[in-house]
Design a protein around this motif. Sequence first.
Motif, short mmCIF file in Angstrom:
data_model
loop_
_atom_site.label_atom_id
_atom_site.label_comp_id
_atom_site.label_asym_id
_atom_site.label_seq_id
_atom_site.Cartn_x
_atom_site.Cartn_y
_atom_site.Cartn_z
N PHE A 196 -2.38 8.35 -1.56
CA PHE A 196 -3.35 8.27 -0.47
C PHE A 196 -4.41 7.21 -0.76
O PHE A 196 -4.75 6.38 0.08
CB PHE A 196 -4.01 9.64 -0.29
CG PHE A 196 -4.99 9.72 0.83
CD1 PHE A 196 -4.57 9.99 2.12
CD2 PHE A 196 -6.35 9.52 0.59
CE1 PHE A 196 -5.49 10.08 3.15
CE2 PHE A 196 -7.26 9.60 1.63
CZ PHE A 196 -6.83 9.88 2.92
N THR A 197 -4.92 7.23 -1.98
CA THR A 197 -5.96 6.28 -2.36
C THR A 197 -5.45 4.85 -2.30
O THR A 197 -6.13 3.95 -1.80
CB THR A 197 -6.45 6.59 -3.79
OG1 THR A 197 -6.96 7.93 -3.82
CG2 THR A 197 -7.54 5.62 -4.22
N ARG A 198 -4.23 4.65 -2.79
CA ARG A 198 -3.68 3.30 -2.77
C ARG A 198 -3.46 2.84 -1.33
O ARG A 198 -3.73 1.69 -0.98
CB ARG A 198 -2.36 3.26 -3.54
CG ARG A 198 -1.84 1.85 -3.76
CD ARG A 198 -0.49 1.85 -4.45
NE ARG A 198 0.52 2.47 -3.60
CZ ARG A 198 1.36 3.43 -3.98
NH1 ARG A 198 1.31 3.89 -5.22
NH2 ARG A 198 2.23 3.93 -3.15
N THR A 199 -2.97 3.73 -0.51
CA THR A 199 -2.68 3.37 0.87
C THR A 199 -3.94 3.02 1.65
O THR A 199 -3.96 2.06 2.41
CB THR A 199 -1.94 4.53 1.58
OG1 THR A 199 -0.73 4.80 0.89
CG2 THR A 199 -1.61 4.15 3.02
N PHE A 200 -4.98 3.78 1.42
CA PHE A 200 -6.19 3.59 2.23
C PHE A 200 -7.31 2.91 1.46
O PHE A 200 -8.48 3.06 1.79
CB PHE A 200 -6.64 4.93 2.81
CG PHE A 200 -5.67 5.47 3.79
CD1 PHE A 200 -5.59 4.94 5.07
CD2 PHE A 200 -4.79 6.49 3.44
CE1 PHE A 200 -4.68 5.43 5.98
CE2 PHE A 200 -3.87 6.98 4.35
CZ PHE A 200 -3.81 6.45 5.62
N LEU A 201 -6.92 2.17 0.45
CA LEU A 201 -7.89 1.45 -0.37
C LEU A 201 -8.78 0.55 0.49
O LEU A 201 -8.29 -0.28 1.24
CB LEU A 201 -7.14 0.58 -1.39
CG LEU A 201 -7.99 -0.05 -2.49
CD1 LEU A 201 -8.44 1.03 -3.46
CD2 LEU A 201 -7.19 -1.11 -3.23
N ILE B 230 -11.21 10.93 -1.75
CA ILE B 230 -11.28 9.75 -2.60
C ILE B 230 -12.65 9.74 -3.27
O ILE B 230 -13.66 9.81 -2.59
CB ILE B 230 -11.09 8.46 -1.78
CG1 ILE B 230 -9.71 8.44 -1.16
CG2 ILE B 230 -11.30 7.25 -2.65
CD1 ILE B 230 -9.43 7.19 -0.38
N LYS C 21 -2.82 12.35 -3.99
CA LYS C 21 -4.13 11.68 -3.99
C LYS C 21 -3.99 10.22 -4.37
O LYS C 21 -4.62 9.34 -3.78
CB LYS C 21 -5.05 12.34 -5.02
CG LYS C 21 -6.07 13.29 -4.45
CD LYS C 21 -7.06 13.62 -5.56
CE LYS C 21 -7.90 14.82 -5.26
NZ LYS C 21 -8.73 15.22 -6.42
N ARG D 140 0.81 -1.21 0.00
CA ARG D 140 0.00 0.00 0.00
C ARG D 140 0.85 1.27 0.00
O ARG D 140 0.56 2.22 -0.72
CB ARG D 140 -0.92 0.01 1.23
CG ARG D 140 -2.04 -1.01 1.11
CD ARG D 140 -2.83 -1.14 2.40
NE ARG D 140 -3.97 -2.03 2.21
CZ ARG D 140 -5.20 -1.61 1.92
NH1 ARG D 140 -5.46 -0.32 1.83
NH2 ARG D 140 -6.18 -2.47 1.74
N PHE E 108 -1.62 18.00 2.91
CA PHE E 108 -2.42 17.33 1.87
C PHE E 108 -3.86 17.84 1.89
O PHE E 108 -4.42 18.19 0.84
CB PHE E 108 -2.37 15.82 2.13
CG PHE E 108 -3.25 15.01 1.23
CD1 PHE E 108 -3.15 15.11 -0.15
CD2 PHE E 108 -4.17 14.13 1.77
CE1 PHE E 108 -3.96 14.34 -0.98
CE2 PHE E 108 -4.98 13.36 0.95
CZ PHE E 108 -4.88 13.48 -0.42
#
Lengths: 90, 90
Positions: free
Chosen positions: B81-86, A89, B78, A30, B7
């Motif tokens: 962030f999106t990948r991390t908190f998917l 998101i 973004k 991630r 951010f």
Amino acid sequence: MRGLLGFLVLFLLSKKPMHGQEIANELAKRRGEKPSPGTIYPALKSLKDLGFLSEDKEGKTITYKLTSKGEKALEIAKKRFTRTFLGVIK
Amino acid sequence: MRGLLGFLVLFLLSKKPMHGQEIANELAKRRGEKPSPGTIYPALKSLKDLGFLSEDKEGKTITYKLTSKGEKALEIAKKRFTRTFLGVIK
DNA sequence: CACATTATATTGGATGTCCGATATATATAA
DNA sequence: TTATATATATCGGACATCCAATATAATGTG
């Protein structure tokens, strides 16, 4: 709770119980970087000390899972997180 | 860039240009607490120093808006962030 | 003008976050 | 048994993050 790392660990463990290295590998996917041992184990210890995790030790591996207290904490943290990053998101 | 505060500030300014107090009030809605002046102004200064923001001063109020560099930085952040908190936000 | 209000700015420091280095323990292989 | 690999653990410290306190400047109000 520790910052977003602790939050992520709680979230990952809510999907399925894992041991430290599995968690570290999932975080690596991630975040792009695998957290060092000095990061992941203190984070797990901190969450355990808060009563959010329980351990199941087998040989040298320790499988962590959420306690009900941990589940509640995760739900609260999720709500706050969602409200804070609303719209970020799509 | 500063952490999630920076951010968020970039994200908010991408919606519409604002001055410091407006940003602080918007952050208060999202996080539950209004950031102190010692938090918000250094954050804005830092983003400005990175070339992510431009200023438009009128009297005592300074309206900030994203530069194109800031827009690019926001898009990259973004994605990460999106990948991390998917999956964290349903 | 004197006073209050609002917006911005800076500084010092407390705390949080995380890593590198190192250590311990268990398991497996030769 | 010795060596190697894997998983966990801890310690010290670097750096980031953020706040409280304070200061400066512009504006509004009597």
